[in-house]
Design a protein around this motif. Structure first.
Motif, PDB file in Angstrom:
ATOM      1  N   ALA A 267       0.827  -1.207   0.000  1.00 42.36           N
ATOM      2  CA  ALA A 267       0.000   0.000   0.000  1.00 42.36           C
ATOM      3  C   ALA A 267       0.865   1.263   0.000  1.00 42.36           C
ATOM      4  N   LEU A 268       1.972   1.235   0.719  1.00 39.64           N
ATOM      5  CA  LEU A 268       2.876   2.377   0.761  1.00 39.64           C
ATOM      6  C   LEU A 268       3.513   2.619  -0.601  1.00 39.64           C
ATOM      7  N   VAL A 269       3.938   1.567  -1.263  1.00 43.06           N
ATOM      8  CA  VAL A 269       4.550   1.704  -2.588  1.00 43.06           C
ATOM      9  C   VAL A 269       3.533   2.259  -3.587  1.00 43.06           C
ATOM     10  N   VAL A 270       2.311   1.769  -3.543  1.00 42.43           N
ATOM     11  CA  VAL A 270       1.276   2.259  -4.456  1.00 42.43           C
ATOM     12  C   VAL A 270       0.981   3.730  -4.189  1.00 42.43           C
ATOM     13  N   ALA A 271       0.896   4.119  -2.936  1.00 43.27           N
ATOM     14  CA  ALA A 271       0.610   5.518  -2.593  1.00 43.27           C
ATOM     15  C   ALA A 271       1.743   6.439  -3.039  1.00 43.27           C
ATOM     16  N   CYS A 272       2.985   6.020  -2.847  1.00 46.70           N
ATOM     17  CA  CYS A 272       4.126   6.838  -3.273  1.00 46.70           C
ATOM     18  C   CYS A 272       4.143   6.994  -4.780  1.00 46.70           C
ATOM     19  N   ARG A 273       3.888   5.908  -5.490  1.00 43.58           N
ATOM     20  CA  ARG A 273       3.872   5.957  -6.960  1.00 43.58           C
ATOM     21  C   ARG A 273       2.743   6.858  -7.451  1.00 43.58           C
ATOM     22  N   ARG A 274       1.583   6.752  -6.831  1.00 42.09           N
ATOM     23  CA  ARG A 274       0.442   7.576  -7.230  1.00 42.09           C
ATOM     24  C   ARG A 274       0.753   9.055  -7.009  1.00 42.09           C
ATOM     25  N   GLN A 275       1.417   9.383  -5.907  1.00 39.46           N
ATOM     26  CA  GLN A 275       1.761  10.777  -5.634  1.00 39.46           C
ATOM     27  C   GLN A 275       2.766  11.292  -6.652  1.00 39.46           C
ATOM     28  N   ARG A 276       3.769  10.492  -7.011  1.00 39.99           N
ATOM     29  CA  ARG A 276       4.768  10.915  -7.993  1.00 39.99           C
ATOM     30  C   ARG A 276       4.125  11.169  -9.353  1.00 39.99           C
ATOM     31  N   VAL A 277       3.200  10.298  -9.749  1.00 38.36           N
ATOM     32  CA  VAL A 277       2.510  10.477 -11.033  1.00 38.36           C
ATOM     33  C   VAL A 277       1.669  11.742 -10.992  1.00 38.36           C
TER      34      VAL A 277
END
Length: 62
Positions: free
Chosen positions: A31-41
């Protein structure tokens, strides 16, 4: 006949809890990896929009 169960031992509790914590930690990491990736995008998209608006406002600055 039914099989007799082994008596409960206090040492078995950590053996049962360790895999549960592993699953929860793995899900939290995903969940943390997905949230970080979503924020970067999202931040990348916002930067593109800001750059486009700037170049549309000041066409002579190119």
């Amino acid at each position: 006949m039914t099989e007799a169960r082994a008596p409960y031992r206090p040492q078995t509790l950590p053996d049962l809890v360790k895999p549960a914590f592993g699953v929860v930690a793995g899900a939290a990491l995903a969940a943390l990896v997905v949230a970080c990736r979503r924020q970067r995008v999202h931040e990348g998209g916002a930067l593109r929009v800001a750059t486009r608006l700037h170049t549309e406002r000041f066409p002579s600055a190119r």
